[in-house]
Design a protein around this motif. Structure first.
Motif, PDB file in Angstrom:
ATOM      1  N   UNK A   1      24.141  62.118  53.203  1.00 55.06           N
ATOM      2  CA  UNK A   1      23.946  63.566  53.050  1.00 55.06           C
ATOM      3  C   UNK A   1      24.758  64.367  54.072  1.00 55.06           C
ATOM      4  N   UNK A   2      25.066  63.746  55.199  1.00 52.41           N
ATOM      5  CA  UNK A   2      25.863  64.424  56.217  1.00 52.41           C
ATOM      6  C   UNK A   2      27.349  64.439  55.866  1.00 52.41           C
ATOM      7  N   UNK A   3      27.787  63.489  55.041  1.00 53.15           N
ATOM      8  CA  UNK A   3      29.219  63.360  54.751  1.00 53.15           C
ATOM      9  C   UNK A   3      29.603  63.791  53.339  1.00 53.15           C
ATOM     10  N   UNK A   4      28.682  63.687  52.383  1.00 49.05           N
ATOM     11  CA  UNK A   4      28.979  64.067  50.993  1.00 49.05           C
ATOM     12  C   UNK A   4      29.008  65.583  50.884  1.00 49.05           C
ATOM     13  N   UNK A   5      30.128  66.117  50.359  1.00 48.69           N
ATOM     14  CA  UNK A   5      30.284  67.568  50.282  1.00 48.69           C
ATOM     15  C   UNK A   5      30.139  68.087  48.862  1.00 48.69           C
TER      16      UNK A   5
END
Length: 378
Positions: A260-264
């Motif tokens: 969730x921190x990396x998927x944009x």
């Protein structure tokens, strides 16, 4: 109350964590489960050299002398790595029943062989009609001199294809559902009259259905002691598998948070969306609540509480496991989107293992009913 691990327990936990990190990544694990046995013989010998196979056995038998807390520490880290080697089936189930059986030179020698990794075992307790009831036994044992002859069927026996020895529950007296009259017997895995059909479970474990036709066996307990020994084994295994499930839940939460921190989406990380933050908090809280009830169950065993109290805690633990596994597993798959459904990503493999643990020794619904009945009776 202090719930910290002792220095020895923390060292044990760290040693398993290092093995998983350095030698058991997802790619290595997939290669291990792809072979015919479903695990690595080399890894099993390494477990023996590291002393992990000795953990639940008494010191006078050459073991580590560990209890439920030591087992929990190991199984939690094994869960994080989806370790496929049959630690639960061979050491905890088979070895646990051996240790609980009557003392003999043969028993002590067999336990020593389990500890050094030269012998693996399996326990056949379930039958096609028995579902989760340990006392539902049709497999029969007929005396023949100092030995017995076993006839019947056993279902979904963990590690039966790789085991050297198998412990079988069989009825020496009474009807199919009588709680008295069940004993435990030891047979060779290649005994005459024993046939095995190998199966793969959804979490890639190799199990087997057994057919026994006048198989020669030696009793390891009295005619009315088998059920009590199986019930005690079930308590220990549920706690151990719950610790493995906790490790899986923590791994899924960490993996999903990182994704969730990396998927944009729309130019920003999806972890910045408040709705998804709330969902991640919910899964974190579900894991923490489950950890609390796991610790309660372990404490009840370690403090040697009454049999009724332990059974109530075990039933509550398994009921909570079913709820937490469904919630955390489902959210991990959904928040990973379409990738969460693929075999190439580890998420689905962790979720399938959670579902298998939920079904072992009775699913969440079964134990919720047990919890209600035990609570009313106490």
């Amino acid at each position: 109350m202090n719930f910290d691990f002792s220095e020895e327990q923390q060292m044990l936990k760290d040693s398993v964590a290092r093995f998983v990190q350095d030698e058991y990544d997802f790619e290595a694990r997939n290669k291990v489960v792809a072979n015919e046995a479903g695990f690595s013989a080399a890894n099993w010998q390494k477990f023996a050299e590291l002393g992990w196979l000795s953990i639940p056995f008494a010191e006078e038998l050459g073991g580590f002398g560990g209890g439920a807390t030591d087992t929990m520490a190991v199984m939690e880290e094994m869960g994080k790595g989806l370790v496929a080697e049959p630690f639960a089936a061979s050491v905890l189930m088979f070895g646990g029943l051996l240790q609980a059986s009557a003392q003999s030179e043969e028993r002590d020698a067999l336990i020593a062989a389990v500890i050094d990794g030269s012998v693996q075992g399996a326990v056949a307790y379930a039958e096609p009609q028995s579902r989760y009831e340990l006392h539902d036994v049709k497999c029969s044992a007929k005396p023949e001199g100092d030995a017995y002859r076993l006839s019947g069927e056993k279902s979904l026996v963990l590690n039966a294809m790789s085991a050297n020895k198998i412990i079988i529950s069989a009825r020496v007296s009474g009807d199919q559902n009588d709680e008295q009259g069940t004993a435990l017997f030891l047979i060779d895995a290649d005994a005459q009259g024993l046939s095995k059909t190998a199966l793969r479970t959804m979490d890639a474990q190799v199990v087997a259905n057994l057919k026994l036709e006048n198989v020669s066996a030696q009793a390891i307990c009295g005619a009315n002691e088998g059920l009590a020994m199986l019930q005690q084994m079930r308590q220990q295994l549920i706690v151990a598998l719950a610790a493995e499930a906790l490790g899986i839940m923590e791994k899924l939460n960490a993996t999903t948070l990182e994704y969730c921190k990396t998927r944009k989406q729309f130019g920003v990380a999806i972890g910045s969306f408040q709705a998804l933050q709330h969902r991640m908090v919910d899964t974190f809280m579900a894991a923490e609540q489950f950890k609390s009830i796991l610790y309660r169950a372990v404490c009840s065993i370690e403090q040697n509480e009454s049999a009724d109290s332990i059974e109530i805690n075990i039933a509550a633990l398994k009921a909570m496991l079913g709820k937490a596994a469904k919630h955390i597993g489902g959210e991990a798959v959904q928040l990973h989107g379409g990738m969460g459904m693929t075999d190439e990503l580890d998420v689905g493999h962790y979720v399938r293992r959670l579902l298998s643990i939920n079904a072992a020794f009775g699913d969440g619904d079964y134990h919720q009913q047990r919890f209600a009945g035990l609570s009313l009776a106490s």
